[in-house]
Design a protein around this motif. Structure first.
Motif, PDB file in Angstrom:
ATOM      1  N   ALA A   1      46.165  67.868  14.219  1.00 26.25           N
ATOM      2  CA  ALA A   1      46.346  66.861  15.262  1.00 26.25           C
ATOM      3  C   ALA A   1      46.098  67.464  16.639  1.00 26.25           C
ATOM      4  O   ALA A   1      45.498  66.832  17.511  1.00 26.25           O
ATOM      5  CB  ALA A   1      47.752  66.268  15.188  1.00 26.25           C
ATOM      6  N   ASP A   2      46.544  68.700  16.833  1.00 33.04           N
ATOM      7  CA  ASP A   2      46.341  69.377  18.118  1.00 33.04           C
ATOM      8  C   ASP A   2      44.895  69.799  18.319  1.00 33.04           C
ATOM      9  O   ASP A   2      44.382  69.754  19.438  1.00 33.04           O
ATOM     10  CB  ASP A   2      47.254  70.604  18.224  1.00 33.04           C
ATOM     11  CG  ASP A   2      48.725  70.240  18.274  1.00 33.04           C
ATOM     12  OD1 ASP A   2      49.028  69.078  18.616  1.00 33.04           O
ATOM     13  OD2 ASP A   2      49.570  71.089  17.955  1.00 33.04           O
TER      14      ASP A   2
ATOM     15  N   GLU B   1      43.629  65.750   5.907  1.00 29.96           N
ATOM     16  CA  GLU B   1      44.411  65.532   7.119  1.00 29.96           C
ATOM     17  C   GLU B   1      43.585  64.855   8.206  1.00 29.96           C
ATOM     18  O   GLU B   1      44.091  64.001   8.951  1.00 29.96           O
ATOM     19  CB  GLU B   1      44.963  66.865   7.628  1.00 29.96           C
ATOM     20  CG  GLU B   1      46.214  66.719   8.463  1.00 29.96           C
ATOM     21  CD  GLU B   1      47.260  65.882   7.747  1.00 29.96           C
ATOM     22  OE1 GLU B   1      47.580  64.799   8.274  1.00 29.96           O
ATOM     23  OE2 GLU B   1      47.727  66.276   6.656  1.00 29.96           O
TER      24      GLU B   1
ATOM     25  N   LEU C   1      49.368  69.539   9.255  1.00 29.82           N
ATOM     26  CA  LEU C   1      49.227  68.257   9.951  1.00 29.82           C
ATOM     27  C   LEU C   1      49.212  68.415  11.462  1.00 29.82           C
ATOM     28  O   LEU C   1      48.284  67.962  12.140  1.00 29.82           O
ATOM     29  CB  LEU C   1      50.351  67.310   9.520  1.00 29.82           C
ATOM     30  CG  LEU C   1      50.274  65.878  10.056  1.00 29.82           C
ATOM     31  CD1 LEU C   1      50.940  64.926   9.057  1.00 29.82           C
ATOM     32  CD2 LEU C   1      50.971  65.730  11.408  1.00 29.82           C
ATOM     33  N   GLN C   2      50.233  69.056  12.027  1.00 25.86           N
ATOM     34  CA  GLN C   2      50.339  69.145  13.479  1.00 25.86           C
ATOM     35  C   GLN C   2      49.218  69.985  14.078  1.00 25.86           C
ATOM     36  O   GLN C   2      48.714  69.685  15.173  1.00 25.86           O
ATOM     37  CB  GLN C   2      51.695  69.736  13.875  1.00 25.86           C
ATOM     38  CG  GLN C   2      51.988  69.624  15.366  1.00 25.86           C
ATOM     39  CD  GLN C   2      51.895  68.199  15.872  1.00 25.86           C
ATOM     40  OE1 GLN C   2      52.517  67.289  15.324  1.00 25.86           O
ATOM     41  NE2 GLN C   2      51.115  67.986  16.926  1.00 25.86           N
ATOM     42  N   LYS C   3      48.802  71.015  13.364  1.00 25.88           N
ATOM     43  CA  LYS C   3      47.739  71.875  13.892  1.00 25.88           C
ATOM     44  C   LYS C   3      46.400  71.148  13.931  1.00 25.88           C
ATOM     45  O   LYS C   3      45.617  71.331  14.865  1.00 25.88           O
ATOM     46  CB  LYS C   3      47.642  73.150  13.059  1.00 25.88           C
ATOM     47  CG  LYS C   3      48.878  74.027  13.208  1.00 25.88           C
ATOM     48  CD  LYS C   3      48.790  75.319  12.444  1.00 25.88           C
ATOM     49  CE  LYS C   3      50.041  76.162  12.682  1.00 25.88           C
ATOM     50  NZ  LYS C   3      50.013  77.439  11.959  1.00 25.88           N
TER      51      LYS C   3
END
Length: 526
Positions: A151-152, A185, A147-149
């Motif tokens: 988003a980045d 995602e 998820l965070q990767k």
């Protein structure tokens, strides 16, 4: 790719609607009942997980769930004769084949679960031909991991997703499962591609409500179904971008690039250079394809909304047929007010592809960047002697379109579309997103850019700088050259000199002298 995404959507349906009645991996309390029998499909029970039934994993995962080594070791005991596809008379018979079991119940008034029974001895193994050891590691589980990767960086590569899964759980998943996890995602973060076209009008309206001077135009085509339309074009630009362009060089570079989302399309851009030699994005458009009609529509709106009262404006582009069509058909692009020029790098690329002569590389750039006609003709004579066909190819293109010596000063020394292409590259992270997300991200990027430059401008003013920082640095750099200058005097009265800088040599290995007329304040150095 459309077909692949369609397949992936089918996979979502299969996972979310899995109705396998047997739940051996996470059995219910009914497993304590020796007479309990699964509903159907006993053979698939060993490969069914809570994720396949649409349930979310617990907020606090059991340690063994995150510890793949322990999880993997549980399957290293000797294999029995159990196999995929086998049918058993009863669940009791199946349990006798493999004694492994875990039973848990949710604690009352709590999200936590308590393990009631756990027998960690296997008499079977994972079948690596049917389902594999990643069967329970669904794309939804992988999506939570990355998820965070995503988003980045929405461009996060599938191969890195596969590596992340391997590092986390020790399992190597296939490309399709990892790709599908990324799609899940992306849709979670930015919305679905299909829905994006429906919410695009709301996105544009929301931006317009908070930015009253926001300029937007859209084109939809009828589908033959009442109240149903098909997206074709959208154009948008921000008021600060239009106002800022009044203080830029009167030159726009335009470029188009592919979108990588489900429905493809193209992103068209117009970019300028401000007084601090920084890229200044001016206008954007998403179109279904780069055609004469789409480029005509984009450039007409650009002229109507951005050109303002400028007496002259130069547009630098490649030699795309759609742009050719626009300059022939759009009255707002007519000369002498609007001057079109070609990107020297694109023309060079075409030349090298056509003739494949390495000697032409530097010669072409020297001809294109020559400051005066005499210098241009001198280099062209060398090109003619090197490759007659290449010479004829270049001479067939009017020199004013590509040679600085014949430009008339309209392109202000800008020879390529590097600025628009550079800005295009900065938007790579959003070019695979749904259209409404692309519009939103350009708005956020522009808002941040204007805020940062406003602050930087105030700092320069408060610091008493007479020139923008990048211009001042360039002036100081050139000022330092005078200490390494070699000067030849020709006419002190008329102010005519030749100047070369130590270390700056020409193709013959001699100092690269340039002519300077101080009285007229002109030179041929660029």
């Amino acid at each position: 790719m459309d077909h692949l995404i369609c397949d992936a959507n089918n996979a979502i349906l299969d996972e979310e609607t899995n109705t396998s009645g047997d739940e051996c991996l996470f059995p219910s309390d009914d497993d304590d009942d020796p007479d309990y029998e699964p509903v159907e499909e006993v053979e698939s029970s060993a490969n069914t997980s809570i994720h396949d039934r649409g349930a979310r994993p617990p907020t606090h995962d059991p340690d063994w769930y995150n510890d793949y080594t322990s999880y993997e070791n549980a399957f290293q005991t000797a294999s029995s004769s159990i196999g995929v596809g086998m049918v058993f008379d009863s669940y009791r018979q199946l349990k006798n084949m493999c004694a492994w079991i875990i039973s848990a119940a949710q604690i009352q008034d709590s999200d936590a679960w308590k393990v009631k029974k756990f027998h960690n001895i296997h008499g079977c193994r994972v079948d690596y031909k049917e389902g594999g050891d990643d069967y329970n590691l669904t794309s939804k589980v992988i999506a939570e991991l990355i998820l965070q990767k995503i988003a980045d960086d929405p461009r996060y590569k599938i191969k890195y997703v596969i590596e992340d899964v391997k590092a986390k759980w020790g399992i190597r998943v296939d490309y399709k499962k990892a790709w599908y996890a990324k799609v899940i995602e992306l849709e979670t973060l930015y919305g679905k591609w299909d829905e994006s076209y429906n919410i695009l009008p709301q996105t544009l309206m929301a931006i317009q409500q908070t930015n009253p001077d926001f300029v937007v135009d859209t084109v939809y085509t009828e589908t033959g179904v009442p109240n149903e339309f098909r997206f074709k074009y959208v154009f948008w630009t921000f008021k600060p971008a239009i106002e800022g362009f009044k203080h830029c060089l009167p030159v726009l570079t335009v470029d188009g690039t592919h979108l990588y989302g489900k429905y493809k399309g193209h992103l068209l851009l117009a970019v300028a250079i401000n007084a601090n030699k920084e890229i200044h994005p001016v206008a954007y458009s998403i179109v279904d394809a780069e055609t004469g009609d789409s480029w005509s529509w984009f450039l007409r709106l650009l002229a109507e909304n951005v050109f303002g009262d400028l007496e002259h404006i130069c547009i630098i582009s490649d030699r795309h047929g759609g742009i050719d069509h626009a300059f022939r058909e759009v009255p707002e692009l007519a000369e002498p007010r609007v001057q079109r020029r070609y990107c020297l790098r694109h023309l060079w690329s075409n030349l090298m592809t056509k003739f494949k002569n390495k000697e032409l590389k530097n010669l072409f750039w020297q001809a294109g960047c020559a400051m005066d006609v005499r210098g241009f003709e001198a280099v062209m004579s060398i090109i003619r002697a090197t490759d007659e066909a290449a010479y004829n190819y270049l001479m067939a293109i009017p020199a004013r379109f590509w040679a600085l010596s014949h430009d008339g000063g309209f392109r202000h020394g800008l020879m390529t579309t590097n600025s628009s292409e550079s800005f295009n590259n900065s938007l790579k992270r959003c070019r695979l997103l749904p259209v409404s997300a692309i519009v939103k991200l350009t708005y956020e990027k522009a808002a941040l850019m204007f805020a940062e430059r406003r602050t930087a401008g105030m700092v320069m003013q408060q610091g008493g700088l007479q020139w923008p920082r990048n211009i001042l640095d360039e002036m100081l750099k050139r000022e330092s050259h005078k200490y390494r200058a070699i000067v030849k005097r020709h006419d002190d009265l008329d102010g005519i000199y030749s100047v070369a800088i130590e270390g700056d040599i020409n193709r013959y290995g001699r100092p690269n002298f340039v002519a300077i007329n101080i009285n007229e304040q002109v030179c041929n150095c660029g």
